[in-house]
Design a protein around this motif. Sequence first.
Motif, mmCIF file in Angstrom:
data_model
loop_
_atom_site.group_PDB
_atom_site.id
_atom_site.type_symbol
_atom_site.label_atom_id
_atom_site.label_comp_id
_atom_site.label_asym_id
_atom_site.label_seq_id
_atom_site.Cartn_x
_atom_site.Cartn_y
_atom_site.Cartn_z
ATOM 1 N N GLY A 1 1.067 -1.084 0.170
ATOM 2 C CA GLY A 1 0.283 0.081 0.136
ATOM 3 C C GLY A 1 0.662 1.229 0.154
ATOM 4 O O GLY A 1 -0.059 2.448 0.308
ATOM 5 N N TRP A 2 2.451 1.470 -0.631
ATOM 6 C CA TRP A 2 3.576 2.145 -0.451
ATOM 7 C C TRP A 2 3.038 3.129 0.789
ATOM 8 O O TRP A 2 3.626 4.156 0.573
ATOM 9 C CB TRP A 2 2.325 3.481 -1.744
ATOM 10 N N HIS A 3 3.216 2.398 2.017
ATOM 11 C CA HIS A 3 3.456 2.670 3.266
ATOM 12 C C HIS A 3 5.108 2.541 3.504
ATOM 13 O O HIS A 3 4.912 3.730 3.883
ATOM 14 C CB HIS A 3 2.999 2.065 3.971
ATOM 15 N N SER A 4 5.515 1.360 3.463
ATOM 16 C CA SER A 4 6.435 1.313 3.278
ATOM 17 C C SER A 4 6.848 -0.362 2.959
ATOM 18 O O SER A 4 6.482 -1.031 2.408
ATOM 19 C CB SER A 4 6.842 0.462 4.662
ATOM 20 N N ALA A 5 8.488 -0.722 3.565
ATOM 21 C CA ALA A 5 9.150 -2.220 2.069
ATOM 22 C C ALA A 5 9.527 -3.105 3.076
ATOM 23 O O ALA A 5 10.606 -2.173 4.038
ATOM 24 C CB ALA A 5 9.920 -1.913 0.561
ATOM 25 N N ASP A 6 9.474 -4.131 3.753
ATOM 26 C CA ASP A 6 9.772 -5.037 3.860
ATOM 27 C C ASP A 6 12.098 -4.925 3.737
ATOM 28 O O ASP A 6 12.093 -5.325 3.003
ATOM 29 C CB ASP A 6 9.728 -6.133 4.875
ATOM 30 N N LEU A 7 12.655 -4.465 5.319
ATOM 31 C CA LEU A 7 13.997 -4.372 4.331
ATOM 32 C C LEU A 7 14.318 -6.198 3.358
ATOM 33 O O LEU A 7 14.890 -5.621 2.707
ATOM 34 C CB LEU A 7 14.668 -3.914 5.872
ATOM 35 N N VAL A 8 13.662 -7.129 4.058
ATOM 36 C CA VAL A 8 14.337 -8.627 3.468
ATOM 37 C C VAL A 8 13.530 -8.944 2.474
ATOM 38 O O VAL A 8 14.281 -9.392 1.248
ATOM 39 C CB VAL A 8 14.127 -9.625 4.565
ATOM 40 N N GLU A 9 12.483 -8.493 2.217
ATOM 41 C CA GLU A 9 11.506 -8.358 0.750
ATOM 42 C C GLU A 9 12.727 -8.296 -0.260
ATOM 43 O O GLU A 9 12.305 -8.039 -1.277
ATOM 44 C CB GLU A 9 10.262 -8.257 0.723
ATOM 45 N N LEU A 10 12.333 -6.570 0.316
ATOM 46 C CA LEU A 10 13.453 -5.379 -0.294
ATOM 47 C C LEU A 10 14.641 -5.933 -1.687
ATOM 48 O O LEU A 10 14.574 -6.122 -2.731
ATOM 49 C CB LEU A 10 13.176 -4.874 0.233
ATOM 50 N N VAL A 11 15.276 -6.642 -0.295
ATOM 51 C CA VAL A 11 16.849 -6.478 -0.996
ATOM 52 C C VAL A 11 16.419 -8.199 -1.344
ATOM 53 O O VAL A 11 17.105 -8.371 -2.459
ATOM 54 C CB VAL A 11 17.597 -7.251 0.048
ATOM 55 N N SER A 12 15.459 -8.958 -1.409
ATOM 56 C CA SER A 12 15.795 -10.879 -2.004
ATOM 57 C C SER A 12 15.240 -10.496 -2.984
ATOM 58 O O SER A 12 15.041 -10.776 -4.305
ATOM 59 C CB SER A 12 14.564 -11.162 -0.742
ATOM 60 N N ALA A 13 14.151 -8.912 -3.354
ATOM 61 C CA ALA A 13 13.614 -9.056 -4.768
ATOM 62 C C ALA A 13 14.341 -7.860 -5.948
ATOM 63 O O ALA A 13 14.459 -8.651 -6.803
ATOM 64 C CB ALA A 13 12.206 -8.439 -4.887
ATOM 65 N N ALA A 14 15.424 -7.521 -5.117
ATOM 66 C CA ALA A 14 16.426 -7.019 -6.194
ATOM 67 C C ALA A 14 17.107 -7.942 -6.696
ATOM 68 O O ALA A 14 17.599 -7.124 -7.579
ATOM 69 C CB ALA A 14 16.886 -5.507 -5.183
ATOM 70 N N VAL A 15 17.633 -8.448 -5.482
ATOM 71 C CA VAL A 15 18.947 -9.343 -5.912
ATOM 72 C C VAL A 15 18.483 -11.001 -7.067
ATOM 73 O O VAL A 15 19.302 -11.273 -7.522
ATOM 74 C CB VAL A 15 19.561 -9.464 -5.392
ATOM 75 N N ALA A 16 16.754 -10.868 -7.076
ATOM 76 C CA ALA A 16 16.275 -12.186 -7.683
ATOM 77 C C ALA A 16 17.343 -12.543 -9.055
ATOM 78 O O ALA A 16 17.916 -13.224 -9.622
ATOM 79 C CB ALA A 16 15.169 -11.802 -7.005
ATOM 80 N N PRO A 17 16.972 -11.637 -10.113
ATOM 81 C CA PRO A 17 17.397 -11.653 -11.547
ATOM 82 C C PRO A 17 18.764 -12.004 -11.115
ATOM 83 O O PRO A 17 18.790 -12.754 -12.676
ATOM 84 C CB PRO A 17 16.583 -10.334 -11.283
ATOM 85 N N TYR A 18 19.342 -12.202 -10.345
ATOM 86 C CA TYR A 18 20.908 -12.379 -10.467
ATOM 87 C C TYR A 18 20.676 -13.377 -9.635
ATOM 88 O O TYR A 18 22.860 -13.293 -9.419
ATOM 89 C CB TYR A 18 21.885 -10.612 -10.522
ATOM 90 N N ALA A 19 20.272 -14.171 -9.208
ATOM 91 C CA ALA A 19 20.582 -15.128 -7.869
ATOM 92 C C ALA A 19 20.631 -16.551 -9.083
ATOM 93 O O ALA A 19 19.630 -17.089 -9.348
ATOM 94 C CB ALA A 19 19.947 -15.538 -6.920
ATOM 95 N N THR A 20 21.628 -16.655 -10.111
ATOM 96 C CA THR A 20 21.944 -17.439 -10.853
ATOM 97 C C THR A 20 21.438 -18.638 -10.331
ATOM 98 O O THR A 20 21.949 -19.809 -11.171
ATOM 99 C CB THR A 20 22.620 -17.316 -11.916
#
Length: 337
Positions: free
Chosen positions: A195-214
Amino acid sequence: MSSEFPALASPDATWRAYEALLGTTPDLLYVFDLQHRFIYANRALLDMWGMTWEQAQGKTCLEIGYEPWHAAMHDEEIERVIATRQPIRGDVPFPHAEKGVRIYDYIFTPVIGVDGEVEAIAGSTRDVTERTQQEQRMQLMVNELNHRVKNSLVMIQTLIRQSMRSSSGMREAQEKIDARIMALSITHNVLTREGWHSADLVELVSAAVAPYATAEGRFQISGVSHRLPPHKAVALSMALHELCTNAVKYGALSVPEGKVRIAWQPSDIDEAGRALQLEWQERDGPSPSQDIVKGFGARLLEQGLSHDLGGATALDFQPEGVRYRARIPIEDSQMAA
């Protein structure tokens, strides 16, 4: 069968039908005489006042207990309806006996007698508290959406300009633009789910690096639970994208055995307050060269994030791999147990 509605048996039956409707509707219905006294009030209005009809009959708004400004407003409106023979509409806050202060939408209507003159003023009032609050929430959402769209457009504009400036040709520029906008999109997806209030740091980092986790084990992520506000979430996500991109091209992610550790933890409270210390550390990759991250990526990592996160950042080129550190100011209330 006739398509017309059957007539009620008698005038008494007609009045009983009116009484049934007036007595059960949640709307507040009432009638003033020409001296501004209540000569009718339905059950919903009496409940709002917390009074019986015997207590309310023949009283003016002021005598009922309305605030002087409120009673004076209705007195003026009643006189205007009498003078113009036209309805008048408004809205006003009023304390309900059981529900607290509510917002009411009302209309005063002239009642014309057989002689063609105004003989009374009928009123209808509806509780619109929830609707008003919803409209206010929607307006806040629209304003916030406009703000976010403007910020996103500015960021995309910057991404395009800097990508073009730091690229050797159109193909490279297009690749950089596509990748950076995709990284921005991933962060927006995370924030949208929250809801654009905030983002969980664990989820944020995991989502950011997911495309590179080959491969499994390429990223080692650890840290306390913490929620970042949207602007900091977007800034950190873009930094992680730049670090991943460089690691894939030149660093630990460019070789099968390379790994990246991303960790964060609360720091000791100092004169600047409480903060998270986040660190990116590459291992088992080629020795980094400072030349590989010149241009927009380095400026974003060292200068842009320092501003957007409100804390210090540092980019180091150690023999074992690139190391990036960011200090993210936080409040204790944002930390999870």
